[in-house]
Write an enzyme that holds these catalytic residues in place. Structure first.
Site, PDB file in Angstrom:
ATOM      1  N   GLY A 181      34.742  31.971  37.337  1.00 45.50           N
ATOM      2  CA  GLY A 181      33.979  31.693  38.545  1.00 45.50           C
ATOM      3  C   GLY A 181      32.913  32.750  38.806  1.00 45.50           C
ATOM      4  O   GLY A 181      31.868  32.463  39.370  1.00 45.50           O
ATOM      5  N   ASP A 207      43.444  41.454  35.406  1.00 45.33           N
ATOM      6  CA  ASP A 207      42.352  40.585  35.839  1.00 45.33           C
ATOM      7  C   ASP A 207      42.888  39.540  36.800  1.00 45.33           C
ATOM      8  O   ASP A 207      44.107  39.328  36.911  1.00 45.33           O
ATOM      9  CB  ASP A 207      41.703  39.916  34.623  1.00 45.33           C
ATOM     10  CG  ASP A 207      40.275  39.438  34.898  1.00 45.33           C
ATOM     11  OD1 ASP A 207      39.816  39.543  36.054  1.00 45.33           O
ATOM     12  OD2 ASP A 207      39.627  38.941  33.956  1.00 45.33           O
ATOM     13  N   GLY A 208      41.990  38.871  37.479  1.00 44.52           N
ATOM     14  CA  GLY A 208      42.357  37.810  38.397  1.00 44.52           C
ATOM     15  C   GLY A 208      42.255  36.451  37.749  1.00 44.52           C
ATOM     16  O   GLY A 208      42.157  36.321  36.526  1.00 44.52           O
ATOM     17  N   ALA A 209      42.278  35.402  38.566  1.00 45.55           N
ATOM     18  CA  ALA A 209      42.153  34.028  38.077  1.00 45.55           C
ATOM     19  C   ALA A 209      41.579  33.169  39.193  1.00 45.55           C
ATOM     20  O   ALA A 209      41.768  33.456  40.377  1.00 45.55           O
ATOM     21  CB  ALA A 209      43.507  33.477  37.637  1.00 45.55           C
ATOM     22  N   GLY A 216      35.854  40.421  39.697  1.00 46.08           N
ATOM     23  CA  GLY A 216      36.155  39.580  40.851  1.00 46.08           C
ATOM     24  C   GLY A 216      36.635  40.393  42.044  1.00 46.08           C
ATOM     25  O   GLY A 216      36.861  41.602  41.963  1.00 46.08           O
ATOM     26  N   GLU A 269      35.859  38.641  29.422  1.00 45.59           N
ATOM     27  CA  GLU A 269      37.262  38.638  29.853  1.00 45.59           C
ATOM     28  C   GLU A 269      38.170  38.120  28.740  1.00 45.59           C
ATOM     29  O   GLU A 269      39.244  38.680  28.483  1.00 45.59           O
ATOM     30  CB  GLU A 269      37.410  37.780  31.112  1.00 45.59           C
ATOM     31  CG  GLU A 269      36.772  38.399  32.345  1.00 45.59           C
ATOM     32  CD  GLU A 269      36.725  37.468  33.540  1.00 45.59           C
ATOM     33  OE1 GLU A 269      36.410  37.943  34.647  1.00 45.59           O
ATOM     34  OE2 GLU A 269      36.982  36.258  33.376  1.00 45.59           O
TER      35      GLU A 269
END
Length: 221
Positions: free
Chosen positions: A95, A80-82, A28, A102
């Protein structure tokens, strides 16, 4: 700070968790900035395990060694992102389509650090459509199962995951009990996994806000 500056600040803040060994790296836009930051300290780590092919390419471009997860005995940290996250550190992810890899890397890692800007922090998960990775032959069946649960599933057009599967983006869900729904959906035949990260939530959430980066630590029972 503007949103781009906030993302850079939170990516930089995550470096303190990437001290040695092999680092799990998600995918991301915010993670891309973390990879760029990681390149400045690549001498102190052995390399990284990437959750997507795109992240693997970016890591290699920076001269960071990319490991296959099967060759790594442990991951001390995964960054990691969200797409959405609550203060309980439950998340919706996927997304970008890398939810299965992940989730696997998150399961292996001893510590999961989530990085995002304040726009991703919500009271209840569900405003962001829930991605569900499905085996192609199960697309219609899983779609009917999601309709039965009150969701409106939409096939992600002209898209295949790195695993060769499809994604249904499921709109209209309000996830009042994310851990229970995560298990329920993963038990639907044909579902590879869904984008609820609650059974294994983040341990630390770094949130970029206009005034700086705020740290939220998980409160475990």
């Amino acid at each position: 700070m503007a949103q781009d500056e906030q993302k850079r600040a939170v990516a930089q803040a995550a470096l303190k968790y990437a001290q040695e060994g092999v680092i799990g790296v998600g995918s991301g836009s915010t993670v891309n900035l973390f990879i760029d930051a990681l390149a400045t300290v690549k001498g102190r780590i052995e390399g990284a395990v990437a959750a997507s092919e795109a992240s693997a390419v970016r890591l290699k471009q920076h001269g960071i060694r990319v490991f296959d997860l099967n060759t790594v005995n442990e991951l001390r940290v995964y960054v990691d992102g969200a797409d959405e996250v609550t203060e309980h550190l439950h998340m919706i992810k996927g997304g970008g389509g890398a939810l299965t890899r992940e989730k696997i890397i998150a399961a292996v890692a001893k510590q999961f650090v989530c990085i995002c800007d304040a726009s991703k922090l919500v009271g209840v998960l569900g405003r962001f459509p829930l991605p569900v990775e499905v085996i192609p032959m199960a697309r219609s069946y899983v779609g009917r199962e999601m309709l039965r649960r009150g969701a409106h599933p939409v096939l992600r057009e002209n898209y295949k995951t790195d695993n060769g599967n499809l994604i249904l983006d499921c709109h209209g869900l309000t996830l009042l009990d994310p851990p229970a729904m995560e298990v329920e959906l993963n038990n639907v035949a044909g579902v590879v996994t869904n984008g609820i990260f609650a059974r294994r939530p983040a341990d630390v959430l770094l949130v970029a806000e206009p005034g700086g980066v705020r740290t939220i630590t998980a409160k475990r029972p």
